[in-house]
Each structure stands twice: as structure tokens, then as C-alpha cells.
Design an enzyme around this catalytic site. Structure first.
Site, short mmCIF file in Angstrom:
data_model
loop_
_atom_site.label_atom_id
_atom_site.label_comp_id
_atom_site.label_asym_id
_atom_site.label_seq_id
_atom_site.Cartn_x
_atom_site.Cartn_y
_atom_site.Cartn_z
N ARG B 133 0.87 -1.17 0.00
CA ARG B 133 0.00 0.00 0.00
C ARG B 133 0.90 1.21 0.00
O ARG B 133 1.89 1.24 0.74
CB ARG B 133 -0.86 -0.02 1.27
CG ARG B 133 -1.48 1.31 1.70
CD ARG B 133 -2.66 1.74 0.87
NE ARG B 133 -3.75 0.80 0.85
CZ ARG B 133 -4.92 0.97 1.47
NH1 ARG B 133 -5.12 2.06 2.19
NH2 ARG B 133 -5.87 0.07 1.38
N HIS B 161 -7.05 0.04 -6.59
CA HIS B 161 -7.16 -0.94 -5.50
C HIS B 161 -7.78 -2.19 -6.13
O HIS B 161 -8.93 -2.53 -5.87
CB HIS B 161 -8.05 -0.38 -4.39
CG HIS B 161 -7.92 -1.10 -3.09
ND1 HIS B 161 -7.41 -2.37 -2.98
CD2 HIS B 161 -8.22 -0.72 -1.82
CE1 HIS B 161 -7.42 -2.74 -1.70
NE2 HIS B 161 -7.90 -1.76 -0.98
#
Lengths: 301, 301, 301
Positions: B133, B161
Site C-alpha cells: 500500500r 485498488h
């Protein structure tokens, strides 16, 4: 052959320089790893022998369970993803388990001074070994003086980083084929790099080593290291010319030049970057068998 | 039946859009998961087939050891407890191990730009797969270009994502019974939600999908997505009326409205909250078979 | 003999005070651990019996696998290395696995209020039990009201720290040999210590206990605890004289005096340090069988 018997890893006291042999019978025994000068020259060799056996351990194999049941705590008071994960992956690769702290903090920072010892006293009850990183020089030594389990110093502020130095001389020996008689140039920021301090201490254990320091004036190697080397009979030289150093050495060891060390003097920083970074020109003057080492890019020839 | 053979998870290059089949013999092979448009429509189906088998794995059962000996590193440059723990629990549930970073940082933030690649080069030596991330769009792609092991993008800033989007279309198919021919309303902040971007990319892989965008003016879906959909022949419509969208769609997908996106204009924020949040009124106009999806509250009918 | 059957650890509702027996057949069953007053006096005894069995578990032994296959999530919204590692090492020692958060954060802090429940709803899907630390009093209760799995409160702001209190009375019973009829002096900062609040609640479950509060005026024990003790018929006394308290008690329990609680009044802080810290003088007036307990240094006689 020698083998790692984890039950043999024991420590009940802080070991001073010239620690006694860590081999008891055929067991590998090592107390705290706090500073590079604690080793005699036999210890790295024995560690490398064990490391060589470990390198042959394949993941998911029965042999990789030699640390099963052991718990290592990584107590990092300042974050370092790469260093922490290197220890944790090694432990897990060999079947051991990890208690992890990415950025350990306790209560108010004002009380931090007295907290390290308290935390060590607590965490030693939970784990078999503690790997710690701290922002203050000497923190690992304080922890080791408190703990009844082994402490490994994974960097204590501007102090030392002995396991990195062990890895560095392992690399040097593998690449150059020897450690006695080598010429090593340490180039870049030598004042703030704990790794280069630990490496200098460790190199002093070998015969006829010569060390060259090549750094900008504001970040020269500190006197304590120079005095230590002199007291141990290690030849060293301060040089203002990285190119000349590079042409002389078997190993050119580059350290990071950090802008923040130069304060307002951006001009000095820019000058240092131009002069003290190992680039194609520096590589060009090096001898054919010589190697350049860089903290990030690894080996260059 | 197809089975997951972890040895088959391999990656040695960054894969561009329309990646070749990841099925080699009966092995499951998938390279990096970076952005939703990399998939063709067969890949999600095959992933869901594996997921369905995994759903039947009970904890503490012999079958739950299929990832034994594998090490996943979660490299989170910004913290996200829920996303990180979802990956880590999946790994542990299946017998694998985890190296975790909650909030990875290295050295000075000034040098951060060049650090990601260095960290990837280091961490790939310690683990079999990296879940990352990052706060910057494109960071996962940069990591994948560097790494010789698979990279999974668990969110890169305002970028994408993709694993969340995979989960979303899995949910849609399970609830609506199909993906071809569905009408999906994306409601709320569409400018800052990476999940909704990935979902739009992924929906474009199916036949006769129609997408409605209903959002406050300041946080409209960006043009790159709209242009992508048009170029792929996907019908889409910008609507100022969430109620109308809700009455048309099979799926109403709500994204979070965040105050900070509206700057000083609290009035616009309050207006947006009133209009673009799926509430009882919106649910009331939806068709009987339709579903509303919310990032936190899950499904509502 | 009683044994821990992990399958028996179940929780589907938040339990109020005077929870029903947690023993079902020969299984150990315990719902959330939120606040010390939830226990009747039988529960600690049964927990200690299990704890005694666990103390005899050696690492790396077959018996240490009783939690194999179980996953504990430590959800720490404020960091506490020692508390977190104590839970995590216990879990790993017994063969269980851990999902760890050192400093959980999600999105914007503005939205934090509504986030705890959302995070709990997500994390309960990943783990068998959640151990949480939070900066707000009542947070653990809110989590327990949401979760379908057990919640253990590892400290919620100025609220409670019930597992520390359980450990404390375990220590008291082991050292003094009884809990009924004991006299306990709580000395130091009694306003801000959640542990001392939980301990007072827990002591109220025993017969003929007398509690002395000795603290600087600005950090006196709060009225809710005093009223609770009175309502339960527990004798208590506020004392301005720690020496006198020490001479009367079986247990002198020291809490930390923190400078920041005294604001600008450094003079009051210095005075409190002089008077309310258990030192050699205080130890000197204590009865021969009595013990002093300190949050860091453990037992002193």
C-alpha cells in the site's frame, strides 16, 4: 562438522571486548552482539561457517525447523523496514517465531531514559533473544547490561551496526578471497555512519589491513576510531582524493552523503556529492580485482 | 478440478494489459496484481473458483497448510489496519507466514523517492510475495518493474485498488447472478476513490455493462476513466440525480464522502452528504432484485 | 482436572456485571473481559487454575500447541510495547498465531468515532479473539457490543485495565496467601491510573477487604470508585500519610507519579515525588509479611 544448536545460544552477562570462545563442545554459543570490537578474528569465521550451512537450508524443508519453538523480539525504537525484516525473515525461514515492534514507544518521551531498561526487563520474559535498533549510541550496551538473554545491536544511533559489519567482511572475503593484507577505502560520510564505524573496528582484527578515509571535512571519521586503529597497530590514512584512494584499494566502501548533515551549506553538500560518490569515473581507476560496495546497490565492479 | 499450487505462483516481469493466461497445466499462475485493467474476463472467474475452494478450508485442518513454508511481506507505506489484516489473516489461515510493516518508513523522507525501489530489491530477497500500500499513484507499478517476485497492489494513493475491485465484482455476481448486462451506479466521491476506479476498469471487461456516475461536482469521476470506458465501448452516463440512478440500476455502489475534499466549502459538503449518501429513501426507489454496496456496511437491500 | 478447551472460548454478547459461570461441563468459557467489576470471585480463581497449568507448559513441547489454529488480533490504538508483546508471546507460546497492530489508525482522525465499530466488524471476520488498547474510556465496551467474538480490554484510556488487575490479585494471593481480609494501600496517582481503578473494583469482590487511598490532592481516586466500594460494603479510607498507610497494610501498591498531571505546578509535582513514592523509608515501616508492588520494578519486600 559444526552445527547450530539453538539450545546453545545463551547469555547471562554482558561480554566485554575479547570475549572467550563461543564454542562449547560442538555447540555454537554467542552472547550479545553489541559492538564490532568485541569479536576476535575467530568469531566471524565461525559465524560464516554456520551462515554457509544456513544458506543451504531450503524453505519448507525439515532442516528449516532448527529454530522451531524459539521466539525472537525485534525491538525497534526507530523504524528500519529493511533491517527489521532481514532479521525476522531469517528467524521465520529457520522455523522460529517473531514478536515485532516497528516503532516501539512507551508512555511519555520525557521518561524514555529510564524506560529502556524497564522494557528490556519485561520483554526478556517473553522471548529468547532481542534484536534492537535505537536512536541513542550505547543503548544496546545498556540493554545488554540489563538483560539475561542475548541482545543483538541492529544499530544504535551514531554508535555501531555490528551485524552489518559482519556481513560486509563476509562479502569482502568472498569477493577478494582474503581479509589479511587488504586495503579498504571508506568514502563518503564517515562521521554519521555507524556501519562504517563497526566495519573499521572489525577490520582491525585482521593482519596488515590498511584503511583510507576519504570524506568531506564536515563528516570526517571521528577521532575515537582513528585512535583505536592506531592503538591496535592498524595503518590508516586520511585522504582528500577519492580517486587516488580508489586506485590503491581492494575495496572501496561507499557511504551515503546526506543533505541534512551539511546544514545551510548546500554548496558543500553539492560539492561532496560530486566528489565523494563512487561513480563510473571512480570505478574506472580501480584495479581489476577490486570491488566497490554500496549500502543499497550492493557490489559494483 | 483446478487446484492452487503455490509453487505455480511465479513472476519475473511486470505484466501489461491483456496478460496471457495464468493457467499452465493445472497450475495457478498469476503475476503482479497492479491495476484492474490488466485482467481479461477469464482471470477473475478463475480466481473466484480458487477462492471458492479456499472458502471451504477450515482453520486448523490439514488442507489449511497449502501455503506452509511461504512468506508474504506486507509493505504498507500508509497504515490501513483492515486491508493489511485481511491479507495477513488469509495467509495465516492457509498455513503461510507473514513479515509485516504497519507504516514502512526509511531514512529521510526527502530521499523517499529513490527508496521504494531499494526497499523492494531488499524485501524481495526475504519473501515470496509482496503486498503493498502506498500513498502515490503508480508506486505499485514501479515496485513490480523492480521486483522478481509478485507484487500485489493493495492501494496506491488515488490510483487503484484492484483486489478490492475483484472482491466487489465477486459480490455483485453472487448477488445479482451475472456480470454481463448489468447496470451499476457509482455514487458519492468518485474522484478520490481508488476502489471505484478499479471497479470501473474491471466492469469494462464484461458485455453490455452500463455505468452511471452520480457525484458532487468537485469530486466527479476523472476523465481518464471516462475515456477508457468510451474506448472500450462501455456505455456510461453522468447523472446529477442519485435517486434516478438508483431506480435504474442493479447495483448502487456508495463511496465515502470525505469532508476534507471540500476545503472551506462546508456548505457543499453538507449538501453532498444529504444528496449522495445511500439512505432509506434511495433504497426505497431501488428495484426489488437490486443491491446497494457500501465500503463499510457491506450489502443492503 | 479442569483443562483449557479453546473451542470453548466463545462470546456472542457483551456480558454485564455478575456474568454467569463460564464453566460449561469441563470447558473453560469466558466472554469479553472489559472491566474488573464484571467478575464474581469465582472467575479469577478459575482463571488462575488454568494459568497455573499454562505456567507449566514448556516452549517447544507438544502441550504448547493447545492454541494451534487460533488467531488473535491485537488492535492497539495507542502503542504499548510491553502490554502488546505480553499477549502476543502468550499466544505464540501456546501454539497460536497473531495478527498485530502496533498503532492502528484508519483514514482521517475526524471520522475516528465511527471507525472503531467498523474496524471491529471487519477484524472479527479475520480472528478468533481481539485484544484491544484504546485511548478512550469505554472503547472496549463499544467494541464488545459490536463484536461476535471475545474482546479483551488491554486498557481503554483512563478507564480500566482488567487483565492487569487480574495479574495483580494473582500476585497478591501468591505473596500474602489470601485475598479475604487483606488491607491494601494504593499510593501515588490514583486519578489517572486505569490499573488501580480495575484493581479496586476487583478487590471489592473479596470479604473484609480494606483499601487505603494515599495520593496528592490533584490526583485523588475519583468518586465513582469510592461510591462503588461504599455501595458494595467495602471499607475504604482516604489518607494524607503514606507512611501510616504503609505500616497498616499487607500490600502497598505504588502507581506512577507523572509530571504532566501537575501542569505548571512543578512544586506540587516535586512534593508528590518526595512523599508518595515507595522508597526505603516506606519499606522500613511496613510489616514483615507485607509486600510493595510497583508497575515496573515488581515486588519489593
Amino acid at each position: 562438522t559444526m552445527r547450530l544448536s539453538p539450545r546453545g545460544i545463551q547469555c547471562h552477562a554482558f561480554e566485554v571486548e575479547n570475549t572467550p570462545s563461543f564454542l562449547v563442545g560442538n555447540k555454537f554459543q554467542l552472547d550479545d552482539v553489541i559492538e564490532a570490537q568485541q569479536f576476535n578474528r575467530d568469531i566471524p569465521n565461525a559465524i560464516f561457517e554456520v551462515a554457509h550451512e544456513m544458506e543451504m537450508v531450503e524453505k519448507n524443508s525439515p532442516r528449516s525447523q532448527i529454530l522451531k519453538g524459539y521466539l525472537m523480539a525485534t525491538l525497534f525504537y526507530e523504524p528500519s523496514t529493511r533491517t527489521r525484516l532481514s532479521f525476522e525473515s531469517a528467524m521465520k525461514w529457520l522455523g522460529g517465531e517473531v514478536l515485532t515492534t516497528e516503532n516501539a514507544r512507551e508512555f511519555s518521551s520525557a521518561a524514555k531514559g529510564e524506560m529502556l531498561e524497564d522494557t528490556i526487563r519485561t520483554v526478556e520474559g517473553y522471548s529468547d533473544i532481542i534484536v534492537m535498533r535505537h536512536s541513542e549510541s550505547g543503548a544496546a550496551r545498556r540493554a545488554a547490561a540489563t538483560a539475561g538473554i542475548p541482545i543483538i545491536n541492529a544499530g544504535d544511533g551514531p554508535g555501531q551496526h555490528p551485524t552489518q559489519a559482519l556481513l560486509d567482511i563476509h562479502t569482502i572475503e568472498r569477493e577478494i578471497g582474503k581479509l589479511d593484507g587488504i586495503k579498504v577505502g571508506l568514502v563518503g560520510d564517515l562521521a554519521n555512519g555507524r556501519t562504517v564505524r563497526s566495519l573499521a573496528y572489525l577490520l582491525s582484527k585482521y593482519q596488515d589491513v590498511k584503511i583510507y578515509f576519504a570524506s568531506p571535512d564536515v563528516v570526517q571519521m571521528k577521532d575515537d576510531i582513528k585512535e583505536y586503529l592506531t592503538s591496535k597497530g592498524v595503518e590508516w590514512e586520511q585522504s582528500a582524493n577519492p580517486m587516488e584512494v580508489a586506485s590503491e584499494c581492494d575495496v572501496v566502501y561507499q557511504t551515503r552523503i546526506q543533505r541534512e548533515r551539511f546544514g545551510e551549506r548546500i554548496d558543500l553538500y553539492e560539492e561532496a556529492r560530486g566528489k565523494y560518490i563512487v561513480d563510473e569515473d571512480v570505478l574506472g581507476v580501480m584495479q581489476k580485482h577490486a570491488v566497490a560496495m554500496h549500502p543499497l546497490q550492493g557490489l559494483m565492479r
